[in-house]
Design an enzyme around this catalytic site. Structure first.
Site, PDB file in Angstrom:
ATOM      1  N   SER A   4       7.628 -24.647  33.690  1.00 35.45           N
ATOM      2  CA  SER A   4       7.979 -23.383  34.337  1.00 35.45           C
ATOM      3  C   SER A   4       9.483 -23.166  34.350  1.00 35.45           C
ATOM      4  O   SER A   4      10.270 -24.115  34.445  1.00 35.45           O
ATOM      5  CB  SER A   4       7.468 -23.389  35.782  1.00 35.45           C
ATOM      6  OG  SER A   4       7.922 -22.246  36.483  1.00 35.45           O
TER       7      SER A   4
ATOM      8  N   ASP B 103       4.888 -18.610  36.242  1.00 35.57           N
ATOM      9  CA  ASP B 103       5.163 -17.188  36.482  1.00 35.57           C
ATOM     10  C   ASP B 103       4.511 -16.325  35.401  1.00 35.57           C
ATOM     11  O   ASP B 103       4.767 -16.507  34.210  1.00 35.57           O
ATOM     12  CB  ASP B 103       6.675 -16.943  36.488  1.00 35.57           C
ATOM     13  CG  ASP B 103       7.358 -17.694  37.613  1.00 35.57           C
ATOM     14  OD1 ASP B 103       7.292 -17.221  38.754  1.00 35.57           O
ATOM     15  OD2 ASP B 103       7.937 -18.765  37.351  1.00 35.57           O
TER      16      ASP B 103
ATOM     17  N   LYS C 102      13.474 -21.612  28.166  1.00 37.21           N
ATOM     18  CA  LYS C 102      12.693 -20.912  27.160  1.00 37.21           C
ATOM     19  C   LYS C 102      13.534 -19.769  26.571  1.00 37.21           C
ATOM     20  O   LYS C 102      14.309 -19.169  27.309  1.00 37.21           O
ATOM     21  CB  LYS C 102      11.415 -20.349  27.795  1.00 37.21           C
ATOM     22  CG  LYS C 102      10.540 -21.430  28.450  1.00 37.21           C
ATOM     23  CD  LYS C 102       9.373 -20.810  29.202  1.00 37.21           C
ATOM     24  CE  LYS C 102       8.555 -21.894  29.906  1.00 37.21           C
ATOM     25  NZ  LYS C 102       7.406 -21.340  30.661  1.00 37.21           N
TER      26      LYS C 102
ATOM     27  N   ASP D 271       1.973 -22.434  32.064  1.00 35.26           N
ATOM     28  CA  ASP D 271       3.154 -21.802  32.625  1.00 35.26           C
ATOM     29  C   ASP D 271       2.797 -21.400  34.052  1.00 35.26           C
ATOM     30  O   ASP D 271       1.617 -21.421  34.437  1.00 35.26           O
ATOM     31  CB  ASP D 271       3.527 -20.584  31.771  1.00 35.26           C
ATOM     32  CG  ASP D 271       4.710 -19.809  32.321  1.00 35.26           C
ATOM     33  OD1 ASP D 271       5.640 -20.433  32.846  1.00 35.26           O
ATOM     34  OD2 ASP D 271       4.682 -18.567  32.237  1.00 35.26           O
TER      35      ASP D 271
END
Length: 219
Positions: A108, A11, A141, A9
């Site tokens: 991401s 962030d 997500k 990922d």
């Protein structure tokens, strides 16, 4: 079968960007007379660009379109990253260490422009064989779409990958894609206990992410 790929990922894993995202979006909402709700930041984490822009335009602010929100907020984030990239300790070393071990992917929630800027400034763009922004898939997500897209680009199945995540929605997303998950929680936004329980290993930082750890937890 041994792990075939490592998927990061961005962030909260490589950069400590959530405080900056929150600051920029809070100010954007406030400047337009909107209302920031108690659960807004938690809801935003993991949303794709289209999802969070629509949420701000529909639920928090009156008189703006989702397209306008996305363009203006992302432009502000680009400016902030150009001024100062909030790298997390060990980010570059972890990427280079794991790239020497297995092919790398990245899944991401950031838009493509920010992904490319961050990886370029970090000097590791060429080490990732596949990068996907959740704005490029149908669902953000905690749905698995982004992680499944990365695995497909890498030519492997989700079950062949180890993912490194920080947030509840990110952990759920990678786990739903069949990946073994290493969680590195951020203290400011700790994952929900039920999400954290999906991780095969909970690490204190990127220095723990090593080939030896991956070999132990992936089976």
């Amino acid at each position: 079968m041994p792990v075939q790929a490592i998927v990061f990922d961005l962030d909260g894993v490589l950069i400590d960007s959530e405080p900056m995202w929150e600051e920029v979006r809070r100010a954007y909402v406030a400047d337009r007379g909107g209302r920031w709700l108690p659960d807004t930041q938690e809801r935003l984490m993991g949303m794709s660009t289209n999802e969070w822009a629509d949420y701000l335009a529909t639920d928090l602010i009156d008189g703006v379109t989702a397209e306008q929100v996305a363009y203006e907020v992302i432009d502000q984030m680009l400016q902030r990253y150009e001024e100062e990239l909030p790298l997390l300790p060990g980010a570059e070393d972890a990427v280079r260490r794991m790239a020497d071990y297995r092919p790398l992917g990245l899944a991401s929630s950031s838009p493509r422009a920010l992904i490319e800027l961050v990886l370029g400034k970090l000097g590791v763009a060429g080490l990732f064989r596949a990068t996907v922004s959740t704005e490029e898939v149908d669902r953000g997500k905690p749905e698995p779409d982004g992680y499944l897209a990365v695995a497909a680009q890498l030519g492997v199945s989700g079950g062949d990958c180890v993912a490194i995540e920080d947030s509840a929605n990110g952990i759920r997303s990678a786990h739903a894609a069949g990946m073994t998950v290493i969680a590195i929680p951020r203290p400011a936004h700790p994952p929900a206990p039920d999400a954290l329980a999906l991780a095969a290993h909970v690490a204190d930082g990127l220095d723990e992410v090593t080939p030896d750890l991956v070999a132990v937890i992936h089976n």
